[in-house]
Design an enzyme around this catalytic site. Structure first.
Site, PDB file in Angstrom:
ATOM      1  N   HIS A 155      35.368  65.108  53.968  1.00  0.00           N
ATOM      2  CA  HIS A 155      36.542  65.822  53.671  1.00  0.00           C
ATOM      3  C   HIS A 155      36.062  67.146  52.933  1.00  0.00           C
ATOM      4  O   HIS A 155      36.371  68.303  52.851  1.00  0.00           O
ATOM      5  CB  HIS A 155      37.090  65.085  52.283  1.00  0.00           C
ATOM      6  CG  HIS A 155      38.217  64.014  52.535  1.00  0.00           C
ATOM      7  ND1 HIS A 155      39.644  64.493  52.774  1.00  0.00           N
ATOM      8  CD2 HIS A 155      38.212  62.792  52.735  1.00  0.00           C
ATOM      9  CE1 HIS A 155      40.184  63.346  53.173  1.00  0.00           C
ATOM     10  NE2 HIS A 155      39.194  62.440  53.198  1.00  0.00           N
ATOM     11  N   ASP A 162      43.816  63.192  54.520  1.00  0.00           N
ATOM     12  CA  ASP A 162      44.579  62.026  54.341  1.00  0.00           C
ATOM     13  C   ASP A 162      46.258  62.434  54.529  1.00  0.00           C
ATOM     14  O   ASP A 162      46.680  63.300  53.931  1.00  0.00           O
ATOM     15  CB  ASP A 162      44.300  61.398  53.177  1.00  0.00           C
ATOM     16  CG  ASP A 162      42.712  60.801  52.966  1.00  0.00           C
ATOM     17  OD1 ASP A 162      42.119  60.827  54.097  1.00  0.00           O
ATOM     18  OD2 ASP A 162      42.224  61.129  51.955  1.00  0.00           O
ATOM     19  N   GLU A 244      40.759  53.475  57.924  1.00  0.00           N
ATOM     20  CA  GLU A 244      41.687  54.061  57.086  1.00  0.00           C
ATOM     21  C   GLU A 244      42.914  54.866  58.073  1.00  0.00           C
ATOM     22  O   GLU A 244      42.567  55.776  58.667  1.00  0.00           O
ATOM     23  CB  GLU A 244      41.198  55.056  56.252  1.00  0.00           C
ATOM     24  CG  GLU A 244      39.879  54.492  55.295  1.00  0.00           C
ATOM     25  CD  GLU A 244      39.486  55.577  54.604  1.00  0.00           C
ATOM     26  OE1 GLU A 244      39.660  56.904  54.722  1.00  0.00           O
ATOM     27  OE2 GLU A 244      38.780  55.137  53.403  1.00  0.00           O
ATOM     28  N   HIS A 247      43.148  58.545  57.561  1.00  0.00           N
ATOM     29  CA  HIS A 247      42.124  59.460  57.272  1.00  0.00           C
ATOM     30  C   HIS A 247      42.087  60.075  58.985  1.00  0.00           C
ATOM     31  O   HIS A 247      41.589  59.413  59.932  1.00  0.00           O
ATOM     32  CB  HIS A 247      41.076  58.656  56.965  1.00  0.00           C
ATOM     33  CG  HIS A 247      39.692  59.305  56.896  1.00  0.00           C
ATOM     34  ND1 HIS A 247      38.922  59.467  55.799  1.00  0.00           N
ATOM     35  CD2 HIS A 247      38.865  60.204  57.950  1.00  0.00           C
ATOM     36  CE1 HIS A 247      37.946  60.265  56.046  1.00  0.00           C
ATOM     37  NE2 HIS A 247      37.875  60.656  57.399  1.00  0.00           N
TER      38      HIS A 247
END
Length: 272
Positions: A155, A162, A244, A247
């Protein structure tokens, strides 16, 4: 003249000229003065400047996250991304809106100081105030070993976000009330914290193997929703993190090896 005498004479001259005090005041760190906040490179933009229709629910500016408090570096509830990532997300949004959906982002660019906050929190094994919701089945001492927390995050490079999908028209998500009863993020959608997202099988930031995008226990509508998100974003150059479902990273990244630390704030991208 001895070296000591010469040094004393020099000090006397500087003091008389008023230069000694000025010289001592130059290092701002020693004087306790903070330097100017770093700003984002020109390649970064506020997502809203590229697409105003994508919903933004920036969780780390609130206390409703696994830490249980506002995270360092998040000054304003704002999604910041590199321009190529923002423009690709806009293209995905156009496709989804034609199908009656909208994207919603939970987190975008994340400053390094926020990642450092996560690390400090993970090392404090006594702080489990949000365990019931976000990591009910994981021992906090294993967060690093199991890969849920790390010292660096994609990130911070600016092209990772996200994100989820919300059916239109989007109903608002009610605010989290600090201290309210927590429900496991892996519970059925009707029981866990209400979110206007379609049912993805778990809540956002759920530290559980059920969050793995292709976990075989996720079937039916939940799997279809995950696949819609994954396929739509993949068509625009985003790569999903298999652990995830929320993500995604835009490829190729403009900054593949740089971890930035400017704050999440409008001034960081002002004029971009």
């Amino acid at each position: 003249m001895t070296r000591l005498a010469s040094a004393l004479r020099t000090l006397g001259v500087l003091a008389a000229a008023g230069l000694l005090a000025a010289t001592a005041a130059v290092p701002s760190a020693q004087a306790g003065q903070a330097g100017p906040e770093p700003k984002a490179p020109k390649e970064f933009v506020a997502l809203s400047s590229v697409d105003r229709t994508i919903l933004q629910e920036m969780r780390y500016t609130t206390v409703h996250n696994f830490v249980g408090e506002r995270v360092d570096g998040y000054r304003q509830p704002l999604c910041i991304l590199t321009r190529p990532a923002a423009e690709a997300l806009h293209r995905a949004q156009v496709k989804l809106r034609a199908q009656g959906y909208t994207l919603k982002v939970y987190d975008c660019y994340r400053p390094q100081r926020a990642v450092d906050h996560f690390v400090r929190w993970a090392e404090d094994l006594a702080d489990e105030r949000m365990k019931k919701e976000f990591y009910p089945l994981v021992d906090k001492s294993r967060l690093f070993e199991d890969g849920y927390i790390a010292a660096k995050s994609g990130h911070s490079r600016g092209s990772t976000l996200d994100v989820t999908i919300v059916r239109l028209p989007a109903a608002p998500t009610r605010p989290y009330v600090p201290g309210e009863r927590l429900v496991e993020c892996s519970a059925p959608q009707a029981e866990r914290f209400p979110d206007n997202s379609v049912d993805m099988g778990t809540g956002f930031d759920c530290f559980d193997t059920l969050s793995h995008t292709d976990d075989p226990r996720i079937q039916g509508t939940q799997r279809a929703n995950r696949q819609l998100l994954k396929d739509t974003l993949a068509a625009q150059g985003f790569v999903n993190l298999p652990e995830e479902w929320w993500h995604f990273t835009f490829k190729p990244e403009p900054f593949p090896s740089t971890f930035f630390d400017f704050p999440v704030a409008r001034r960081s991208v002002a004029g971009h």
